[in-house]
Design an enzyme around this catalytic site. Structure first.
Site, mmCIF file in Angstrom:
data_model
loop_
_atom_site.group_PDB
_atom_site.id
_atom_site.type_symbol
_atom_site.label_atom_id
_atom_site.label_comp_id
_atom_site.label_asym_id
_atom_site.label_seq_id
_atom_site.Cartn_x
_atom_site.Cartn_y
_atom_site.Cartn_z
ATOM 1 N N ASP A 1 39.381 36.708 45.660
ATOM 2 C CA ASP A 1 39.783 35.675 44.708
ATOM 3 C C ASP A 1 40.733 36.319 43.692
ATOM 4 O OD1 ASP A 1 39.773 33.244 43.321
ATOM 5 O OD2 ASP A 1 37.988 33.768 42.158
ATOM 6 N N ASP B 1 40.756 25.858 43.423
ATOM 7 C CA ASP B 1 39.929 25.082 42.500
ATOM 8 C C ASP B 1 40.233 23.596 42.504
ATOM 9 O OD1 ASP B 1 38.761 27.453 41.911
ATOM 10 O OD2 ASP B 1 39.861 27.755 40.039
ATOM 11 N N GLU C 1 46.428 36.344 43.150
ATOM 12 C CA GLU C 1 47.834 35.862 43.053
ATOM 13 C C GLU C 1 48.761 36.943 42.491
ATOM 14 O OE1 GLU C 1 45.142 34.229 41.981
ATOM 15 O OE2 GLU C 1 45.042 32.931 43.735
HETATM 16 O O1 MIG Z 1 38.677 32.014 37.130
HETATM 17 O O2 MIG Z 1 34.837 33.571 40.513
HETATM 18 O O3 MIG Z 1 38.802 29.712 42.792
HETATM 19 O O4 MIG Z 1 36.165 29.628 43.688
HETATM 20 O O5 MIG Z 1 34.161 30.382 41.876
HETATM 21 C C1 MIG Z 1 37.818 31.495 38.079
HETATM 22 C C2 MIG Z 1 34.777 32.363 39.852
HETATM 23 C C3 MIG Z 1 37.555 32.517 39.137
HETATM 24 C C4 MIG Z 1 38.129 30.979 40.899
HETATM 25 C C5 MIG Z 1 37.822 30.605 42.301
HETATM 26 C C6 MIG Z 1 36.454 29.995 42.366
HETATM 27 C C7 MIG Z 1 35.442 30.979 41.837
HETATM 28 C C8 MIG Z 1 35.791 31.372 40.422
HETATM 29 N N1 MIG Z 1 37.142 31.931 40.389
#
Ligand code: MIG
Length: 775
Positions: A404, A478, A407
């Site tokens: 996650d 999200d 980017e």
């Molecule tokens: O800033 O790890 O898209 O699936 O639960 C949020 C917490 C960070 C974004 C992800 C989401 C995840 C969440 N993350």
């Protein structure tokens, strides 16, 4: 005075209008070497390179002809191609069996045709560049051309009518039809012209934009680098996918468990909570294959750690889960907490593995762990190092990792790393931003593959670039528990699939905001037929496990999770097809009926393989919808009602019904319901949707579901051909591969049972008790 914004259009780039666009001028000379042609223009060097008869690469470098792409997308090397060259008075023609490239000398312009004479690409205006290194081309479109692909985009299936930007971005704000860009960059389009498809891939890592607002052309702009694109001849949409994935690779087969039902939440915060979650699934007999550990499992969000209080015994947790047929998938973010007492930070600093500015200072950004540094994944040895850290997980039995924030997302104004940061020597972040996440995920995949010693890893990623499907499944980030987001998930995933990301899905139930029983039911119905099927929910919002909204909803949700497991043999067979051809499991109707213009813009129905159509209800308090049926006859999966194709019907769909239609004559393999893919199938059933007359084919694929033995032919493929004539069905069954299946294949007829059944020339009888026979 008020500004009139009613006609405001999104500027492609603020800088654009200030800078002068300069055309590259005339062709001065051409030099050809077999399949590579170099054109010297007034202001640029153009290279035309045939990779195959049906794939041509065009690079236009206005600087010195020495431009070297850093894109990791392309893995194919050119094959030998015979090119026929003709010189005319206005230019040249380069011809292969599948493509003709016409070069106009003055000013330089290209036109590319397929072997039927369909115009695929034509410079409407000369290619231009700016002193700053920006490039732009303008290619012809006709008003009826439909554009697909572009990876993970909002909006409807057809991408025309808007400007789309490629710049990997973490967007938590509700995604709406104009939210762009999101987490991934796939500068790739498939264009459908009167039923003929072709593809074009702009292999640019810089920020790029596709301006598709115009009737008769589109413009492609890149923030830097030489213009570098590949054209794929088509002409069937499946051919285009085969050609594109020849270039950028295909997905490996995921482990079977990755195709089961997955449950996630931000976060299941303690070991106890995870155990109870699994226990509840088992007590309620709801199938489950994976549970995710979101960021709370870590010690103050330090990657490669477990919080000692909340997860004191991770190894026994993983073991416990495994005994229940459940895999534990922890999240791994790229940000490494700045903390002089934290090993990963110290080690990375000592080895000089984190991203820096040109002057040597470390880049620091705020993410979940607080001030953090970021591994320079563009460097090979950093990828290796990062990968090795994963023994922390694999040593305790973990086989899946969730990437996650790659980017990379940073909690600042620009939402990401400073463009002035340099990677791997002297590549600026401006240049490599869009591939940062993919390089992290590549590192993860390769490391897991090594550490799991022959088992297939599962990696899930949020960010990505063209080619990401070689390493990971993709989820669309999200979303929210809105009906609109359920609706949006279909064209998003269809276009991801058309962009080679066959293994994708959206958070079922919606991530942020509060779901409700009805929404969860409708979303689970749809999710069961997406390639990737995970329920995920954000912190502070209503829980959305299958039982969260009471008994009535729970039973329906359970039924559809079970349905997923019944359909797994079909989905798994389609996975193998994607691995072999690039054609995704989940497809737009257009993919099967490219000549039927009614299908071109359908964003709310999809195909699962070539003969199953899903038409979900995605509105609240709604128990019916309009469904378009392409040509042929279609059978309602539930009621067996027959629908004549090439028209629309209003169909009833009470809350417990997902409209599914199977084409007459089709064969579909099902398994019995089970609680986890860890349980072997003893029996499978081939449902044959009988017809009066005609032939149909089906390929059932299976293997051990966990290893790479399939690469060496250790699988079973049953190629089944059914011919219906005079109340008789002839099955012609050919099997290949060396895998011994755990199951027997029973055949069951849907519709009129044929009077005579013949298998490979031998007559068979139906068992009266089960109404089936063993193939
Ligand atoms: O800033 O790890 O898209 O699936 O639960 C949020 C917490 C960070 C974004 C992800 C989401 C995840 C969440 N993350």
């Amino acid at each position: 005075m008020l500004e009139d914004t009613s006609f405001a259009i999104r500027p492609i780039d603020q800088a654009d209008e200030k800078e002068v666009w300069q055309p590259i001028g005339d062709v001065q000379k051409i030099e050809g070497k077999k399949q590579i042609f170099a054109l010297t223009c007034d202001e640029a060097v153009v290279n035309i390179h045939f990779y195959r008869g049906d794939i041509v690469r065009v690079t236009i470098d206005p600087f010195d002809g020495k431009y070297d792409s850093v894109s990791p997308a392309v893995i194919a090397t050119p094959e030998k191609v015979d090119v026929h060259v003709r010189e005319g008075k206005d230019g040249w023609e380069l011809q292969t069996k599948r493509l003709t490239v016409v070069i106009e000398r003055s000013p330089f312009r290209l036109a590319i045709y397929d072997n039927e004479g369909t115009l695929l690409v034509r410079d409407e205006q000369p290619v231009c560049f700016q002193a700053k290194g920006r490039m732009r081309c303008t290619h012809a479109l006709t008003p009826t051309d439909v554009v697909y692909g572009l990876g993970e985009k909002t909006g409807v299936l057809n991408k025309r009518g808007a400007v789309w930007t490629m710049w990997n971005t973490d967007v938590y704000a509700p995604h709406n039809l104009e939210t762009d860009p999101l987490y991934q960059s796939h500068p790739y389009m498939m264009v459908l012209k009167n039923g003929h498809a072709h593809g074009i891939f702009f292999d640019h890592t810089y920020k790029t934009t596709f301006d598709l607002r115009h009737e008769s052309f589109y413009t492609f702009t890149s923030d830097g680098g030489a213009l570098d694109y590949y054209v794929f001849a088509g002409s069937h949409p499946k051919d285009v996918l085969a050609q594109y994935t020849h270039l950028v690779g295909r997905m490996p087969l995921p482990p079977k468990w990755a195709l089961g039902y997955h449950q996630s939440r931000y976060s299941y915060e303690t070991e106890q909570e995870v155990r109870e979650l699994i226990d509840t699934f088992r007590a309620k007999h709801i199938p489950l294959d994976a549970v995710y550990l979101d960021i709370h499992y870590m010690d103050e969000y330090r990657v490669f750690t477990f919080d000692q209080k909340r997860f004191p015994h991770p190894q026994s947790l993983v073991q416990y889960a495994k005994e229940q047929g459940v895999h534990i998938v922890p999240i791994v973010d790229p940000g490494v907490k700045v903390d002089a007492e934290y090993d990963t930070y110290r080690d990375g600093v000592q080895k000089d593995y984190f991203c820096k500015y040109a002057d040597g200072t470390l880049y620091k950004g705020d993410v979940w762990p607080g001030t953090s540094v970021f591994p320079d994944f563009l460097k090979k040895k950093v990828r290796k190092w990062w990968g090795e850290q994963h023994t922390f997980y694999t040593d305790i039995g973990i086989e899946g990792i969730w990437n996650d924030m790659n980017e990379p997302s940073v909690f600042n104004e620009t939402k990401t790393m400073d463009e002035q940061v340099v990677h791997d020597g002297w590549k600026t972040h401006r240049q490599v931003h869009n591939v940062y996440g993919m390089m992290m995920t590549e590192a993860t995949y390769h490391a897991l593959k090594k550490q799991l010693k022959g088992k297939r890893p599962f990696v899930l990623t949020r960010a990505g670039f063209a080619g990401i499907h070689r390493y990971a499944a993709v989820w669309t980030g999200d979303n929210r528990s809105f009906w609109e987001h359920l609706e949006l998930s279909i064209p998003m995933c269809l276009n991801l699939g058309l962009s080679a990301v066959a293994f994708c899905g959206a958070d079922v139930g919606g991530f942020a905001h509060d779901a409700n029983g009805e929404l969860l039911v409708r979303w689970t119905q749809v999710g069961a037929f997406f390639p990737y099927f995970r329920n995920h929910c954000a912190i502070d919002f209503a829980r959305q496990e299958p039982w969260a909204f009471g008994e009535t909803y729970e039973q329906i949700v359970k039924r559809y999770i079970e349905l997923r497991y019944e359909w797994l043999p079909h989905l798994y067979s389609l996975c193998f097809e994607a691995y072999q051809t690039g054609v995704p499991m989940m497809r737009p109707l257009m993919m099967e009926y490219p000549n039927d213009r009614e299908t071109w813009n359908i964003s709310d129905q999809f195909m699962v393989g070539n003969e199953v159509m899903v038409a979900p209800v995605m509105r609240p308090y709604t128990a019916h919808r309009i469904v378009y049926f392409p040509e042929g006859r279609w059978i309602d999966y539930w009621t067996k009602e027959v629908f004549e194709g090439s028209r629309r019907y209003i169909v009833e769909a009470p809350l417990d019904r997902l409209p599914i239609y199977v084409k007459e004559g089709a064969m579909i393999a099902h398994a019995d319901v089970k609680l986890s893919t860890a349980m072997a199938d003893e029996q499978m059933t081939l449902y044959v949707y009988t017809m009066k007359e005609g032939t149909s084919t089906y390929t059932l694929y299976d293997d051990d579901g966990t290893t790479f033995a399939y690469e060496k032919g250790e699988y079973i493929r049953m190629h089944i051909r059914a011919t219906f004539v005079d109340h008789t069905v002839h099955f012609d069954v050919k099997t290949d591969g060396t895998y011994q299946p755990t199951w027997q294949l029973h055949v069951s007829f849907v519709g009129d049972v044929p009077k005579t059944i013949v298998v490979n020339g031998e007559q068979r009888v139906i068992d009266e008790a089960t109404n089936t026979f063993v193939l």
